[in-house]
Design an enzyme around this catalytic site. Structure first.
Site, PDB file in Angstrom:
ATOM      1  N   ASP A   1       0.847  -1.198   0.000  1.00 39.05           N
ATOM      2  CA  ASP A   1       0.000   0.000   0.000  1.00 39.05           C
ATOM      3  C   ASP A   1       0.883   1.249   0.000  1.00 39.05           C
ATOM      4  O   ASP A   1       2.028   1.208   0.466  1.00 39.05           O
ATOM      5  CB  ASP A   1      -0.864   0.054   1.266  1.00 39.05           C
ATOM      6  CG  ASP A   1      -1.790  -1.146   1.378  1.00 39.05           C
ATOM      7  OD1 ASP A   1      -2.126  -1.730   0.343  1.00 39.05           O
ATOM      8  OD2 ASP A   1      -2.163  -1.475   2.524  1.00 39.05           O
ATOM      9  N   ILE A   2       0.316   2.360  -0.421  1.00 36.06           N
ATOM     10  CA  ILE A   2       1.088   3.616  -0.440  1.00 36.06           C
ATOM     11  C   ILE A   2       1.624   3.954   0.960  1.00 36.06           C
ATOM     12  O   ILE A   2       2.739   4.449   1.108  1.00 36.06           O
ATOM     13  CB  ILE A   2       0.242   4.773  -1.046  1.00 36.06           C
ATOM     14  CG1 ILE A   2       1.097   6.015  -1.248  1.00 36.06           C
ATOM     15  CG2 ILE A   2      -0.991   5.082  -0.216  1.00 36.06           C
ATOM     16  CD1 ILE A   2       0.468   7.079  -2.133  1.00 36.06           C
TER      17      ILE A   2
END
Ligand code: URA
Length: 272
Positions: free
Chosen positions: A108-109
């Site tokens: 995920d970012i």
């Protein structure tokens, strides 16, 4: 040196050898203008089309398998092109003369830590496939009161919206209050799986760092935003784990250039 067509295309990241064999049988692949047959061999300079779409030669690469360990900082995304122009993990990687870096899974970012990238699409495909059950280990900082019953449920399995999921192990890594850490291991990589597992117990993940993939550890010397190439022993360890034959061409066979970018500011992390 020619190789089986399905092997060349699998390495370029189009699918597994078996899937591509199916496409060849179904007449979806042409080789130098004629429908391909099972057993056909191909080389980098051949003209290959899948469903009428050309396979660019740069995707076929040199045939050499290389693997990078990248220390992803928070704030970078793992897709190659982003309509929102956010930073991607691909921007700081060594430049390849041929082929491309393929990420082995995604983070995920707002997750940091270890991400493996390879020039071999088949290796990536196999290591990500749930049937290989490759271990992924994460350091997780949690917010909320964790009790023994929750940990037992997380290990036994809880029903998420896309099916049953569990941690194979959970180790208390210490810390107090809002700075409490666990190390968790799981053998698949569904979207947001670690966060969703904790959330199923009413616990919020406030930091998430991947610290291991298979036998490859993040280590303490690789700084955020930096990458290093695996030497043949570790690389072949991964290939064996994926059920592939060892790579014999030395890493020095293809020189690379690393793009010049300022290093990110130093910040201490736990568990990485
Ligand atoms: N699980 C998550 O929830 N996020 C990640 O980035 C990786 C695993």
């Amino acid at each position: 040196m020619s190789e089986k067509l399905q092997k060349v295309l699998a390495r370029a990241g189009y699918g597994s050898r078996r899937e591509i064999e199916g496409w060849i049988k179904a007449g979806r692949v042409t080789l130098n203008g004629v429908p391909a047959n099972l057993g056909d061999r191909a080389e980098v300079q051949d003209k290959i089309l899948i469903d009428g779409q050309p396979v660019p030669q740069h995707r076929l690469g040199t045939g050499k398998c290389r693997v990078l360990v990248y220390h992803k900082p928070e704030g970078e995304i793992c897709t190659r092109d982003d309509p929102e122009q956010r930073k991607t993990i691909f921007e700081r990687l060594p430049v390849l003369r041929a082929g491309r870096w393929i990420a082995i899974g995604r983070l995920d970012i707002n997750t940091s830590g270890l991400i493996l990238l390879t020039t071999d699409g088949e290796l990536a495909h196999r290591l990500m496939h749930p049937s290989r059950a490759v271990e992924r280990e994460y350091a997780v900082r949690v917010l909320g009161e964790v009790d023994a019953a929750m940990l037992a449920r997380l290990k036994q399995g809880v029903m998420l919206e896309d099916g049953d999921a569990h941690f194979d192990s959970i180790a208390d890594a210490g810390g107090d209050g809002a700075n409490h850490w666990y190390h968790v291991v799981l053998k698949e990589g569904r979207k947001h799986e670690v966060r969703r597992l904790w959330e199923s117990q009413g616990i919020t993940v406030s930091r998430l760092i991947r610290i291991r993939y298979g036998d490859i550890q993040l280590g303490r010397t690789l700084r955020r935003g930096q990458s290093k190439e695996l030497e043949s022993e570790e690389l072949n360890g991964l290939r064996v784990l994926a059920g592939l034959e060892p790579e014999t061409v030395p890493a020095s066979a293809e020189k690379v250039r690393t793009p010049r970018r300022p290093s990110p500011p130093k910040r201490r992390i736990r568990g990485g």
